[in-house]
Design a protein around this motif. Sequence first.
Motif, mmCIF file in Angstrom:
data_model
loop_
_atom_site.group_PDB
_atom_site.id
_atom_site.type_symbol
_atom_site.label_atom_id
_atom_site.label_comp_id
_atom_site.label_asym_id
_atom_site.label_seq_id
_atom_site.Cartn_x
_atom_site.Cartn_y
_atom_site.Cartn_z
ATOM 1 N N TRP A 34 0.829 -1.204 0.000
ATOM 2 C CA TRP A 34 0.000 0.000 0.000
ATOM 3 C C TRP A 34 0.865 1.256 0.000
ATOM 4 C CZ3 TRP A 34 -0.823 3.315 4.474
ATOM 5 C CH2 TRP A 34 -1.696 4.375 4.204
ATOM 6 N N VAL A 35 1.880 1.340 0.860
ATOM 7 C CA VAL A 35 2.712 2.538 0.881
ATOM 8 C C VAL A 35 3.518 2.655 -0.413
ATOM 9 C CG1 VAL A 35 2.838 2.624 3.401
ATOM 10 C CG2 VAL A 35 4.666 1.483 2.128
ATOM 11 N N ALA A 36 3.889 1.519 -1.012
ATOM 12 C CA ALA A 36 4.609 1.573 -2.287
ATOM 13 C C ALA A 36 3.706 2.107 -3.395
ATOM 14 C CB ALA A 36 5.143 0.190 -2.648
ATOM 15 N N ASP A 37 2.470 1.622 -3.441
ATOM 16 C CA ASP A 37 1.523 2.073 -4.465
ATOM 17 C C ASP A 37 1.215 3.557 -4.321
ATOM 18 O OD1 ASP A 37 1.406 -0.488 -5.453
ATOM 19 O OD2 ASP A 37 -0.475 -1.009 -4.448
ATOM 20 N N GLU A 38 1.206 4.048 -3.089
ATOM 21 C CA GLU A 38 0.869 5.447 -2.827
ATOM 22 C C GLU A 38 2.104 6.349 -2.772
ATOM 23 O OE1 GLU A 38 -2.255 6.626 -2.538
ATOM 24 O OE2 GLU A 38 -3.003 4.596 -2.975
ATOM 25 N N ASP A 39 3.288 5.780 -3.049
ATOM 26 C CA ASP A 39 4.548 6.535 -2.897
ATOM 27 C C ASP A 39 4.623 7.155 -1.507
ATOM 28 O OD1 ASP A 39 5.472 5.999 -5.506
ATOM 29 O OD2 ASP A 39 4.239 7.628 -6.306
ATOM 30 N N ALA A 40 4.259 6.340 -0.511
ATOM 31 C CA ALA A 40 4.110 6.864 0.850
ATOM 32 C C ALA A 40 5.037 6.182 1.848
ATOM 33 C CB ALA A 40 2.658 6.705 1.305
ATOM 34 N N GLY A 41 6.158 5.609 1.369
ATOM 35 C CA GLY A 41 7.069 5.046 2.342
ATOM 36 C C GLY A 41 7.989 3.986 1.791
ATOM 37 N N ILE A 42 8.707 3.360 2.705
ATOM 38 C CA ILE A 42 9.676 2.324 2.387
ATOM 39 C C ILE A 42 9.421 1.127 3.297
ATOM 40 C CG2 ILE A 42 11.462 3.863 1.500
ATOM 41 C CD1 ILE A 42 12.733 3.925 4.240
ATOM 42 N N ALA A 43 9.959 -0.031 2.911
ATOM 43 C CA ALA A 43 9.682 -1.263 3.640
ATOM 44 C C ALA A 43 10.974 -1.953 4.053
ATOM 45 C CB ALA A 43 8.847 -2.208 2.777
#
Length: 418
Positions: free
Chosen positions: A366-375
């Motif tokens: 989800w954060v990758a799709d939204e350009d909203a973070g790293i894992a």
Amino acid sequence: MERFDRLYALYDEFDTETLRAYQDFVDLFPPVDSRVALEYWESASDELVERKDDVRAAFPEGETFAGLAARATREQAFAALDLQAKYGCAVNVLVLDVDETLRSAGHTDNEIPRETLHLLTEFHEADVPIVICTGQTLENVKGFLIQGLGNELVHSGSVSVVYEAGTGVFTPGHGPDTKQLLYEDLDQDVRGVFDDLRARILSDAPEGIRQGCHLQGNEFNVTLKPNFETGSDRARDLIDDALRYELDLLADCVGGATREHVRAFYAAADPEIAGVLADAGDLPDAVADEATGGDSADALAFIPEGVRGVLERVDVAYYEADAAEVASRELNKVVGVQAAFDVLGVDDPFALVMGDSKSDLRVMEWVADEDAGIAAAPEHASGRVLDHVRETDDLVFDEGAADEVLRTAWALNRLAEQ
């Protein structure tokens, strides 16, 4: 001199390993009632200040570089520099799984290490909210958080707990929004499936599964775990059997569904589930054909629309030699994290998501799709989790060493300040 060259010079020309040792000693020294021990701590603190002053004097970004030298290894600092160049922003919220991520039964005595706890307090003091995202009950999570981080930090208003894998969200200090029971929005169709499934999961199970597994989860999460050592051959065989049993029981609990419908639906969605079914000769022909070049839509066309609509709201997850799980798709960690962000006021997140399981993977995706973070993930994480992490920023850390990635994120934030 470019920042890369200055950073290289920092680690090449200064004894940063010793500097970090002094910083860790000063940070983690336990409170003791001893004059000798206090004098030793004060001596180490003075030496730390002197060494940081030497770094400060040597670089135009002296304060930042002194902090990097005291917290991050060479590899962590350069990884942070790469992340800063790639994303151009700092981490402004942490989303953290607990079991086998922050702590590990194998390497940390199932306790969160002091190094990790201290770094979390550092992020808190830098006004970075913390979202603990776990399958555990709220009371369990509150207990060890207060013990490790302190009551004041946990109730500061900047810590949120997504518990029971998204069933609820607890964010102390936010009035009527402090506790959100997300399951209250779940309609009766899905509730009925889980009521039936949970009531029958053990009583209807074959003897080998009934004696070899125990039940975890909650009313919207039905998870079978092995009574044998996780990762062992016995556990692997048992969980494979448990997965096939759960799929067939789910078919009995969904009106109008057949075992062929359910097996095909979840095998098409998850290659690991398909593999378990194939090994037992239970892989539906339609899915087998799709795997060898057929059309995926055609593979599921025989499933009635009403049955497919229910299955799309029910998730099945397989964790090799560890667990077989049936859960509500509408009560998951992504939904819980989104609710936590709303309460915490994180409007434009750039999150560090750390976890090891497929439920954590959904947050990472989800954060990758939204350009909203790293894992980030531990080296023993689920294969699909590791694939995602390695394909993005390769933030894989040693078992029980979550502080490795937290130090990288801390360094990223220092570099992003400049």
